[in-house]
Design a protein around this motif. Structure first.
Motif, PDB file in Angstrom:
ATOM      1  N   VAL A 247       1.119  -1.395   0.224  1.00 44.25           N
ATOM      2  CA  VAL A 247      -0.205   0.392   0.159  1.00 44.25           C
ATOM      3  C   VAL A 247       1.183   1.214  -0.036  1.00 44.25           C
ATOM      4  N   SER A 248       0.390   2.304  -0.597  1.00 39.73           N
ATOM      5  CA  SER A 248       0.969   3.636  -0.932  1.00 39.73           C
ATOM      6  C   SER A 248      -0.280   4.754  -1.026  1.00 39.73           C
ATOM      7  N   ASP A 249       0.634   5.979  -0.767  1.00 36.54           N
ATOM      8  CA  ASP A 249       0.103   6.680  -1.655  1.00 36.54           C
ATOM      9  C   ASP A 249      -1.189   7.051  -0.719  1.00 36.54           C
ATOM     10  N   ILE A 250      -1.544   6.658   0.192  1.00 36.43           N
ATOM     11  CA  ILE A 250      -2.818   7.273   0.899  1.00 36.43           C
ATOM     12  C   ILE A 250      -3.468   8.489   1.112  1.00 36.43           C
ATOM     13  N   HIS A 251      -2.174   9.425   1.504  1.00 31.79           N
ATOM     14  CA  HIS A 251      -2.528  10.610   1.986  1.00 31.79           C
ATOM     15  C   HIS A 251      -3.339  11.362   2.642  1.00 31.79           C
ATOM     16  N   LEU A 252      -3.518  11.029   3.824  1.00 34.91           N
ATOM     17  CA  LEU A 252      -4.342  11.329   4.712  1.00 34.91           C
ATOM     18  C   LEU A 252      -3.719  12.591   4.866  1.00 34.91           C
ATOM     19  N   GLY A 253      -5.399  13.494   5.726  1.00 35.92           N
ATOM     20  CA  GLY A 253      -4.902  15.080   5.037  1.00 35.92           C
ATOM     21  C   GLY A 253      -5.860  15.866   5.464  1.00 35.92           C
ATOM     22  N   PRO A 254      -6.378  17.435   4.381  1.00 36.51           N
ATOM     23  CA  PRO A 254      -7.416  17.770   4.891  1.00 36.51           C
ATOM     24  C   PRO A 254      -8.610  16.529   3.835  1.00 36.51           C
ATOM     25  N   LEU A 255      -8.226  15.844   2.774  1.00 42.61           N
ATOM     26  CA  LEU A 255      -9.944  15.687   2.613  1.00 42.61           C
ATOM     27  C   LEU A 255     -10.049  13.985   2.680  1.00 42.61           C
ATOM     28  N   LEU A 256      -8.493  14.128   2.449  1.00 44.67           N
ATOM     29  CA  LEU A 256      -9.144  12.074   3.538  1.00 44.67           C
ATOM     30  C   LEU A 256      -8.111  11.599   5.162  1.00 44.67           C
ATOM     31  N   GLY A 257      -9.453  11.485   5.887  1.00 45.18           N
ATOM     32  CA  GLY A 257      -9.633  11.332   7.010  1.00 45.18           C
ATOM     33  C   GLY A 257      -9.629   9.774   7.820  1.00 45.18           C
ATOM     34  N   ARG A 258      -9.963  10.023   8.684  1.00 40.59           N
ATOM     35  CA  ARG A 258     -10.098   8.688   9.835  1.00 40.59           C
ATOM     36  C   ARG A 258     -11.084   7.258   9.072  1.00 40.59           C
ATOM     37  N   ARG A 259     -12.145   7.760   8.364  1.00 40.13           N
ATOM     38  CA  ARG A 259     -13.179   6.820   7.836  1.00 40.13           C
ATOM     39  C   ARG A 259     -12.022   7.132   6.422  1.00 40.13           C
ATOM     40  N   PHE A 260     -11.610   7.215   5.472  1.00 39.08           N
ATOM     41  CA  PHE A 260     -10.572   6.883   4.240  1.00 39.08           C
ATOM     42  C   PHE A 260      -9.709   6.280   5.261  1.00 39.08           C
TER      43      PHE A 260
ATOM     44  N   VAL B 233       2.145   8.456   3.561  1.00 44.06           N
ATOM     45  CA  VAL B 233       1.193   8.097   4.638  1.00 44.06           C
ATOM     46  C   VAL B 233      -0.100   9.601   4.194  1.00 44.06           C
ATOM     47  N   VAL B 234       0.635  10.755   4.594  1.00 45.68           N
ATOM     48  CA  VAL B 234       0.179  11.768   5.381  1.00 45.68           C
ATOM     49  C   VAL B 234       1.029  13.105   4.669  1.00 45.68           C
ATOM     50  N   ASP B 235       0.137  13.888   4.779  1.00 43.73           N
ATOM     51  CA  ASP B 235       0.263  15.319   4.644  1.00 43.73           C
ATOM     52  C   ASP B 235      -0.410  16.237   5.792  1.00 43.73           C
ATOM     53  N   GLY B 236       0.209  17.006   6.169  1.00 42.76           N
ATOM     54  CA  GLY B 236       0.039  17.415   7.940  1.00 42.76           C
ATOM     55  C   GLY B 236       0.654  16.481   9.092  1.00 42.76           C
ATOM     56  N   ASP B 237       0.902  17.769  10.054  1.00 43.84           N
ATOM     57  CA  ASP B 237       1.181  17.422  11.264  1.00 43.84           C
ATOM     58  C   ASP B 237       0.521  16.178  11.876  1.00 43.84           C
ATOM     59  N   VAL B 238       1.652  15.668  13.127  1.00 46.98           N
ATOM     60  CA  VAL B 238       0.944  14.688  13.830  1.00 46.98           C
ATOM     61  C   VAL B 238       0.204  14.912  14.625  1.00 46.98           C
ATOM     62  N   ASP B 239       0.304  16.196  15.447  1.00 47.49           N
ATOM     63  CA  ASP B 239      -0.671  16.161  16.004  1.00 47.49           C
ATOM     64  C   ASP B 239      -2.037  16.606  14.789  1.00 47.49           C
TER      65      ASP B 239
ATOM     66  N   LEU C 237      -2.967  15.051  12.666  1.00 47.32           N
ATOM     67  CA  LEU C 237      -3.730  14.069  12.274  1.00 47.32           C
ATOM     68  C   LEU C 237      -3.398  12.645  12.689  1.00 47.32           C
ATOM     69  N   SER C 238      -3.060  12.739  13.955  1.00 51.69           N
ATOM     70  CA  SER C 238      -3.478  11.434  15.476  1.00 51.69           C
ATOM     71  C   SER C 238      -4.215  11.415  14.641  1.00 51.69           C
ATOM     72  N   ASP C 239      -5.643  11.188  14.683  1.00 50.87           N
ATOM     73  CA  ASP C 239      -6.726  10.569  14.849  1.00 50.87           C
ATOM     74  C   ASP C 239      -7.092  10.152  13.789  1.00 50.87           C
ATOM     75  N   ALA C 240      -6.641  10.723  12.376  1.00 50.05           N
ATOM     76  CA  ALA C 240      -6.923   9.792  11.358  1.00 50.05           C
ATOM     77  C   ALA C 240      -6.215   9.014  10.885  1.00 50.05           C
ATOM     78  N   VAL C 241      -4.763   8.898  11.280  1.00 45.55           N
ATOM     79  CA  VAL C 241      -3.729   7.537  11.625  1.00 45.55           C
ATOM     80  C   VAL C 241      -4.102   6.443  12.046  1.00 45.55           C
ATOM     81  N   GLU C 242      -5.295   7.150  12.836  1.00 47.93           N
ATOM     82  CA  GLU C 242      -5.233   5.767  14.235  1.00 47.93           C
ATOM     83  C   GLU C 242      -5.390   4.261  13.832  1.00 47.93           C
ATOM     84  N   PRO C 243      -7.082   4.437  13.164  1.00 47.14           N
ATOM     85  CA  PRO C 243      -6.865   3.249  12.197  1.00 47.14           C
ATOM     86  C   PRO C 243      -6.132   2.302  11.397  1.00 47.14           C
ATOM     87  N   LEU C 244      -5.303   2.807  11.379  1.00 46.99           N
ATOM     88  CA  LEU C 244      -4.083   2.192  10.368  1.00 46.99           C
ATOM     89  C   LEU C 244      -3.128   1.288  11.787  1.00 46.99           C
TER      90      LEU C 244
END
Length: 413
Positions: free
Chosen positions: A197-210, A232-238, A240-247
């Motif tokens: 898996v690559s290029d998940i790009h969690l950020g302002p558009l794709l979040g926790r649900r994605f 994996v991400v486009d943003g800071d840990v603080d 996006l920490s909630d968005a990446v939690e499912p991973l």
């Protein structure tokens, strides 16, 4: 980027004075000129002065590019994520609609004279002229009909294509399967399954649900090993920490391994490497691990060169057991040239998004040795995933997102 075309730089590290003149003058000027052209072809030529439709169209062609510009600038700046989310959705979606409106109208310019000629021929064959002023009025009426027809088709097609492509992204990646024979793989490890898996790009558009959709898709394949090859991400840990939690709930018998992509360096690689460790992943920073039947190595992305944290192929691949098959995780496919030099059997990459939005597919093909799928370079095979998410517009056209199950095959089996 598109990710294949635009090479981003780290936020807050480069002062505005270093931004090329092209980026601050020429590009906005061309962008504005193309919007003016579309406004004239789609709105001004097809509506009467003072009409409500013309005023609405004019507002759309002013607000749309302003939102798009703000969304792009927000991606390069320290704009708070909450503000980015507000402008990113309409701004980036407008960019995608603008692209296909432009392509549709340009295609319409080709057929416009043919349609006018055909309608004129039909009119002459069937009409009886009574009033001398009638032919001129009919000609104007036919041209307006053709113009409105082209505008309607272009707008409908653009909105339909973008809508379908956006739904495809939000629905989550599909599962692809690829069997890769390795000469050095023993019969005992035939059928070893790796989820790439690559290029998940969690950020302002794709979040926790994605992120949850990606996790469910991967876990549903029950792989032996999971490898995450960057972005994996486009943003800071603080932020996006909630968005990446499912991973953190990714599960495989031999665990999850990770290498950085260029966007990790844009977002702050150190914080994200530490974060994925907390999530239970194992980062391979120019390092390797011995797995059953093969060596798994990983290198940092080329973006890290600017900070002295770039790829070190010798460190990752040197002094390994030459009798074992070697798999290399490298975000960008261009690393394959070093992989060949170091005798790697299989490289797993992402980065290209498969071009993401046609016709950028052709640009991606020119910029990368392989855009998607499996190809061979000498004794080295390269597999490139199109990625699970999207960057910029949350839309894919002609390059559907994927998670790939790479099944290793022993030639002794």
């Amino acid at each position: 980027m598109l990710p294949v075309v635009v090479k981003l730089r780290e936020r807050q590290r480069h002062p505005v004075t270093l931004v090329p003149v092209l980026a601050v003058v020429v590009v906005p000027a061309v962008f504005g000129a193309l919007h003016w052209y579309l406004y004239r072809r789609l709105i001004r030529q097809n509506t009467s002065r003072g009409a409500r439709a013309r005023r609405a169209g004019a507002a759309l062609f002013v607000v749309g590019p302003l939102l798009a510009g703000t969304a792009v600038v927000g991606g390069f700046s320290s704009m708070p994520m909450a503000v980015e989310r507000v402008v990113a959705w309409p701004g980036y979606l407008w960019l995608a609609v603008f692209l296909y409106l432009l392509l549709g109208v340009l295609a319409g310019e080709v057929v416009r004279p043919l349609l006018n000629l055909w309608l004129t021929h039909r009119h002459r064959a069937s009409a009886v002229v009574v009033d001398p002023a009638t032919p001129a009025a009919d000609l104007l009426s036919r041209r307006l009909f053709v113009s409105r027809a082209i505008a309607g088709v272009a707008a409908t097609a653009a909105v339909g294509v973008v809508g379908h492509g956006t739904h495809g992204v939000l629905n989550g990646p599909s599962v692809k399967r690829s069997v890769v024979p390795l000469a050095k793989l023993s019969r005992a490890h035939h059928g070893f399954r790796i989820a790439v898996v690559s290029d998940i790009h969690l950020g302002p558009l794709l979040g926790r649900r994605f992120a949850q959709r990606v996790t469910d898709t991967i876990n549903g394949t029950q792989p032996d090993l999971i490898v995450v090859v960057g972005d994996v991400v486009d943003g800071d840990v603080d932020e996006l920490s909630d968005a990446v939690e499912p991973l953190a709930r990714l599960r495989a018998r031999h665990g999850t391994y990770f290498v950085t992509g260029n966007h990790e360096y844009i977002s702050g690689a150190d914080q994200w490497v530490e974060k994925v460790r907390e999530m239970g992943w194992r980062p391979l920073e120019n390092a390797r691990a011995e797995l059953p039947g093969f060596t798994l190595a990983g290198v940092n992305d080329f973006e890290g060169v600017a900070t002295g944290r770039g790829p070190d192929f010798t460190k990752a691949l040197g002094d390994r057991d030459p009798a074992l098959a070697t798999l290399l995780l490298a975000h960008q496919p261009t690393a394959v040239h070093e992989a060949v030099r170091h005798g790697v059997d299989l490289q797993l990459s992402g980065h290209t998004h498969g071009g993401q939005l046609w016709p950028f597919t052709y640009v991606a093909e020119a910029a990368n040795p392989t855009v998607a799928g499996l190809e061979r370079y000498g004794d080295t095979q390269l597999y490139v995933s199109r990625g699970a998410g999207a960057w910029g517009p949350p839309t894919r056209v002609g390059a559907p997102s994927d998670v790939t199950i790479v099944e290793l095959a022993s030639r002794q089996a």
